[in-house]
Design an enzyme around this catalytic site. Structure first.
Site, PDB file in Angstrom:
ATOM      1  N   ASP A  29       0.856  -1.179   0.000  1.00  0.00           N
ATOM      2  CA  ASP A  29       0.000   0.000   0.000  1.00  0.00           C
ATOM      3  C   ASP A  29       0.894   1.232   0.000  1.00  0.00           C
ATOM      4  O   ASP A  29       2.057   1.170   0.381  1.00  0.00           O
ATOM      5  CB  ASP A  29      -0.900  -0.029   1.244  1.00  0.00           C
ATOM      6  CG  ASP A  29      -2.086   0.907   1.117  1.00  0.00           C
ATOM      7  OD1 ASP A  29      -2.146   1.669   0.134  1.00  0.00           O
ATOM      8  OD2 ASP A  29      -2.946   0.870   1.999  1.00  0.00           O
ATOM      9  N   SER A  30       0.347   2.369  -0.402  1.00  0.00           N
ATOM     10  CA  SER A  30       1.162   3.578  -0.534  1.00  0.00           C
ATOM     11  C   SER A  30       1.444   4.255   0.791  1.00  0.00           C
ATOM     12  O   SER A  30       2.335   5.091   0.891  1.00  0.00           O
ATOM     13  CB  SER A  30       0.457   4.576  -1.449  1.00  0.00           C
ATOM     14  OG  SER A  30      -0.693   5.095  -0.798  1.00  0.00           O
ATOM     15  N   GLY A  31       0.661   3.932   1.819  1.00  0.00           N
ATOM     16  CA  GLY A  31       0.753   4.631   3.084  1.00  0.00           C
ATOM     17  C   GLY A  31      -0.254   5.748   3.223  1.00  0.00           C
ATOM     18  O   GLY A  31      -0.424   6.310   4.301  1.00  0.00           O
ATOM     19  N   GLY A  32      -0.948   6.065   2.136  1.00  0.00           N
ATOM     20  CA  GLY A  32      -1.904   7.168   2.180  1.00  0.00           C
ATOM     21  C   GLY A  32      -3.016   6.958   3.186  1.00  0.00           C
ATOM     22  O   GLY A  32      -3.346   7.858   3.961  1.00  0.00           O
ATOM     23  N   PHE A  33      -3.598   5.757   3.208  1.00  0.00           N
ATOM     24  CA  PHE A  33      -4.699   5.496   4.129  1.00  0.00           C
ATOM     25  C   PHE A  33      -4.251   5.673   5.572  1.00  0.00           C
ATOM     26  O   PHE A  33      -4.961   6.253   6.397  1.00  0.00           O
ATOM     27  CB  PHE A  33      -5.247   4.079   3.914  1.00  0.00           C
ATOM     28  CG  PHE A  33      -6.333   3.709   4.879  1.00  0.00           C
ATOM     29  CD1 PHE A  33      -7.635   4.143   4.683  1.00  0.00           C
ATOM     30  CD2 PHE A  33      -6.059   2.930   5.993  1.00  0.00           C
ATOM     31  CE1 PHE A  33      -8.649   3.817   5.577  1.00  0.00           C
ATOM     32  CE2 PHE A  33      -7.055   2.590   6.895  1.00  0.00           C
ATOM     33  CZ  PHE A  33      -8.356   3.047   6.685  1.00  0.00           C
ATOM     34  N   ASP A  89      -2.295   8.468  -2.654  1.00  0.00           N
ATOM     35  CA  ASP A  89      -3.562   9.150  -2.893  1.00  0.00           C
ATOM     36  C   ASP A  89      -4.044   9.835  -1.627  1.00  0.00           C
ATOM     37  O   ASP A  89      -3.561   9.569  -0.538  1.00  0.00           O
ATOM     38  CB  ASP A  89      -4.631   8.159  -3.374  1.00  0.00           C
ATOM     39  CG  ASP A  89      -4.963   7.105  -2.322  1.00  0.00           C
ATOM     40  OD1 ASP A  89      -4.052   6.708  -1.564  1.00  0.00           O
ATOM     41  OD2 ASP A  89      -6.116   6.667  -2.260  1.00  0.00           O
ATOM     42  N   GLN A 146     -10.851   7.292  -6.727  1.00  0.00           N
ATOM     43  CA  GLN A 146     -11.574   7.851  -5.591  1.00  0.00           C
ATOM     44  C   GLN A 146     -12.867   8.511  -6.086  1.00  0.00           C
ATOM     45  O   GLN A 146     -13.276   8.307  -7.211  1.00  0.00           O
ATOM     46  CB  GLN A 146     -10.684   8.838  -4.834  1.00  0.00           C
ATOM     47  CG  GLN A 146      -9.489   8.196  -4.130  1.00  0.00           C
ATOM     48  CD  GLN A 146      -9.884   7.409  -2.883  1.00  0.00           C
ATOM     49  OE1 GLN A 146     -11.046   7.338  -2.493  1.00  0.00           O
ATOM     50  NE2 GLN A 146      -8.889   6.800  -2.240  1.00  0.00           N
ATOM     51  N   GLY A 170     -11.634   4.202  -1.064  1.00  0.00           N
ATOM     52  CA  GLY A 170     -12.727   4.978  -0.481  1.00  0.00           C
ATOM     53  C   GLY A 170     -13.999   4.200  -0.247  1.00  0.00           C
ATOM     54  O   GLY A 170     -15.059   4.795  -0.037  1.00  0.00           O
ATOM     55  N   CYS A 172      -8.647 -27.525   7.269  1.00  0.00           N
ATOM     56  CA  CYS A 172      -7.414 -26.817   7.590  1.00  0.00           C
ATOM     57  C   CYS A 172      -6.713 -27.475   8.772  1.00  0.00           C
ATOM     58  O   CYS A 172      -7.292 -28.320   9.469  1.00  0.00           O
ATOM     59  CB  CYS A 172      -7.688 -25.335   7.883  1.00  0.00           C
ATOM     60  SG  CYS A 172      -8.327 -24.982   9.550  1.00  0.00           S
ATOM     61  N   CYS A 197      -8.683 -27.262  12.132  1.00  0.00           N
ATOM     62  CA  CYS A 197      -9.882 -28.088  12.244  1.00  0.00           C
ATOM     63  C   CYS A 197      -9.571 -29.586  12.221  1.00  0.00           C
ATOM     64  O   CYS A 197     -10.317 -30.380  12.783  1.00  0.00           O
ATOM     65  CB  CYS A 197     -10.857 -27.727  11.129  1.00  0.00           C
ATOM     66  SG  CYS A 197     -11.526 -26.044  11.287  1.00  0.00           S
TER      67      CYS A 197
END
Length: 379
Positions: free
Chosen positions: A95-99, A149, A192, A219, A309, A312
């Site tokens: 991720d870009s880090g924007g969030f 963004d 966005q 968004g 899995c 389980c």
């Protein structure tokens, strides 16, 4: 120049319109639609890379903001990149880090140049811009990078969202110019525009004109009702190129994965399965099971009788409850393993249903067994 990322269409479901495909990356092929486990700090919490491979995770996500703060991208570059640093030889998306800047950081100030903010760890003054975000991600060496963004809140005024998306478009152009490794790292742009069709159309038109290797829808899953998210997807996804991957950010509940795939999304990520697992909440074929509850103290059956899995096959609900109540890390590992396996298995089922042209039937059967409806807020 040949793109580092290539989307290969395989089949379109006649019943739903969902698409089956493959995303080719420098570190392998991602079968889509797919769910990406989140490894924010270069690790999927409590899981080893070997365990992620056991459950056949094709790609994981790490975060630029958090790795920028610690250990620092220079250290990861010196280690030979993120793949070597964390011993993961399959694809990675960063991720870009924007969030995180917009949701975690305090005292932020947005300018055209970038964002000044304070670290959520120690309060240090920091700065992120399109150029800085590209420099960090180039150092990390992820297969798929995200453009920097502006992440607007929900709800927000139309006028603000318009200004915000236009800045995001200008930042996306700067990201393209600053991207130093297009030959081995693909860069995705983020559409966005909030919950407004005209703004989503404007954002998609701006970004597709720049010809990115892939596109994300940002968004959403930010507090809006599920039906509104699906409505936005219905008019936004068709605006994105059919020959590029489509990524819906921050979505990981079973219903949203199914509904997103039906609407043509290829890639999803979310911290949901790992976060709730650490609270003793699990996803099973019969619905949500909060295994820490007292009713499971003498339940010696598997967490999910329909799941094969590791958890389980080997451990009971009573044992899991005991571990979690006793704050034993092994309990968190077992519930996390199960939840990730559950969603990855769900997406395998989605892909098979697309092959068989029966994804809508698959969705309805899943919801009936899971005890939920498409618009339920639960998971």
């Amino acid at each position: 120049m040949t793109s580092a990322i290539r989307y290969e269409p395989i089949k379109t479901c006649k019943q739903s319109g969902a698409r089956l495909g493959r995303v080719h990356t420098p570190h392998g092929i991602i079968d889509t639609p797919t769910f990406m486990p989140v490894g924010t700090l270069a690790t999927v919490k409590t899981m080893s890379p070997e365990e992620l491979k056991q459950m056949d995770a094709h790609i994981i996500l790490s975060n630029t903001y958090h790795l920028f703060l610690r250990p620092g991208h220079d250290i990861i570059r010196e280690a030979g990149g993120l793949h070597k640093f964390m011993n993961w030889d399959r694809p990675i998306l960063t991720d870009s880090g924007g969030f995180q800047v917009f949701s975690l950081a305090e005292m932020r100030k947005i300018t055209e140049e970038g964002v000044n903010f304070r670290s959520h760890i120690n309060g240090d003054k920091l700065f992120l811009s399109p150029e800085v975000a590209m420099n960090i991600q180039n150092a990390l060496g992820s297969d798929i990078m995200m453009a920097f963004d502006e992440c607007p809140p929900y709800p927000a005024e139309h006028a603000y969202l318009k200004r915000s998306l236009e800045r995001t478009s200008r930042w996306a152009e700067r990201c393209l110019e600053a991207h130093a490794r297009p030959q081995d790292q693909g860069l995705f742009a983020i559409v966005q525009g909030g919950m407004h069709e005209d703004l989503r159309r404007q954002s998609a038109a701006d970004l597709t004109s720049m010809d990115f290797p892939g596109y994300a829808i940002g968004g959403l899953s930010v507090g809006e009702p599920k039906h509104l998210m699906y409505e936005v997807l219905e008019y936004t996804v068709p605006l994105l190129p059919a020959n590029k991957p489509r990524y819906l950010m921050g979505v990981g509940s079973p219903d949203a994965l199914l509904e997103g795939a039906i609407r043509g999304v290829d890639m999803f990520d979310c911290v949901l399965p790992t976060r709730i697992a650490r609270n003793g909440t699990t996803m099973t074929s019969q619905g949500r099971v909060v295994v820490r509850n007292a009713q499971y103290a003498r339940d010696f059956g598997p967490l999910d009788p329909n799941c094969d899995c590791y958890t389980c096959r080997n451990y009971s609900r009573a044992y899991l409850r005991h571990l979690i109540k006793a704050d034993e890390t092994f309990g968190l590992r077992l519930t996390t393993y199960h939840n990730l396996h559950f969603l990855l298995e769900l997406m395998r089922g989605v892909r098979q249903a697309i092959r068989e042209d029966r994804l809508l039937d698959f969705r309805d059967e899943f919801f009936e067994q899971y005890g939920m409806h498409a618009n339920d807020k639960g998971f």
